[in-house]
Design an enzyme around this catalytic site. Structure first.
Site, PDB file in Angstrom:
ATOM      1  N   CYS A  83       0.931  -1.275  -0.007  1.00  0.00           N
ATOM      2  CA  CYS A  83      -0.126   0.081  -0.016  1.00  0.00           C
ATOM      3  C   CYS A  83       0.893   1.244  -0.093  1.00  0.00           C
ATOM      4  O   CYS A  83       1.898   1.286   0.740  1.00  0.00           O
ATOM      5  CB  CYS A  83      -0.920  -0.032   1.279  1.00  0.00           C
ATOM      6  SG  CYS A  83      -1.878   1.402   1.518  1.00  0.00           S
ATOM      7  N   LEU A  84       0.466   2.372  -0.835  1.00  0.00           N
ATOM      8  CA  LEU A  84       1.350   3.386  -0.782  1.00  0.00           C
ATOM      9  C   LEU A  84       1.428   4.244   0.352  1.00  0.00           C
ATOM     10  O   LEU A  84       2.214   4.955   0.649  1.00  0.00           O
ATOM     11  CB  LEU A  84       0.827   4.637  -1.883  1.00  0.00           C
ATOM     12  CG  LEU A  84       0.875   3.803  -3.389  1.00  0.00           C
ATOM     13  CD1 LEU A  84       0.203   4.849  -4.419  1.00  0.00           C
ATOM     14  CD2 LEU A  84       2.562   3.636  -3.641  1.00  0.00           C
ATOM     15  N   GLU A  98      -8.682  -1.034  -2.061  1.00  0.00           N
ATOM     16  CA  GLU A  98      -9.023   0.188  -2.286  1.00  0.00           C
ATOM     17  C   GLU A  98     -10.382   0.352  -1.826  1.00  0.00           C
ATOM     18  O   GLU A  98     -10.606   1.695  -1.114  1.00  0.00           O
ATOM     19  CB  GLU A  98      -9.237   0.744  -3.986  1.00  0.00           C
ATOM     20  CG  GLU A  98      -7.622   0.670  -4.585  1.00  0.00           C
ATOM     21  CD  GLU A  98      -6.348   1.348  -3.851  1.00  0.00           C
ATOM     22  OE1 GLU A  98      -6.737   1.893  -3.154  1.00  0.00           O
ATOM     23  OE2 GLU A  98      -5.449   0.621  -3.973  1.00  0.00           O
TER      24      GLU A  98
END
Ligand code: ZN
Length: 160
Positions: A89-90, A132
């Site tokens: 995950c960013l 997401e």
């Protein structure tokens, strides 16, 4: 278009439930553009609005270059199968986990023109839909991971 700052784990905004978008305004369209630019610049395959500090149900995904999917108020309407795989995950840089997701997922969402569209994806795209959409409810993948990778395992991956 503008590149936005990506919120990192530990920030409360990642743990909040996002509100639906009730109208496609120029602000929503700008946000979609900026989120896509931010995702691409960071080398991610998906980004949810809370990751740029906006508590709205908006997601962008691009698993295949040039195939941008923009989701407004998305909902999973069908899923099947099982797929265990690696997830990152960013908002959690340098971390990876093993997460079991459905192999096939269908999402119903509004697009930027206000039309309701169904998107079906398998494997990585199905994983991106789940990951997401979880963000929109304040969930992060370590919450549902089988386990997180050790620093040694991460070194292995990053060598590839
Ligand atoms: Zn994420």
């Amino acid at each position: 278009m503008a590149k936005l700052k990506i919120v990192k784990v530990g920030d409360d905004v990642l743990r909040k439930e996002c509100r639906p978008v009730d109208k496609i305004t120029p602000r929503v369209l700008t946000l979609l553009d900026d989120m896509a630019e931010t995702m691409r610049a960071a080398g991610g395959v998906g980004l949810a609005a809370p990751q740029v500090g906006v508590l709205r149900r908006i997601v962008v995904i691009e698993c295949e270059e040039g195939e941008l999917i923009e989701l407004i108020n998305p909902k999973i309407i069908a899923y099947s199968g099982e797929n265990e795989g690696l997830e990152g995950c960013l908002s959690l840089p340098g971390q990876w986990g093993i997460v079991t997701r459905p192999m096939h997922v269908t999402v119903r969402a509004m697009n930027r023109h206000g039309e309701i569209v169904d998107y079906t994806g398998s494997d990585l795209l199905a994983r991106a839909f789940c990951h997401e959409l979880d963000h929109l409810d304040g969930k992060l993948y370590p919450d549902v991971a089988e386990r997180m990778l050790s620093p040694e395992e991460i070194k292995e991956i990053e060598r590839d």
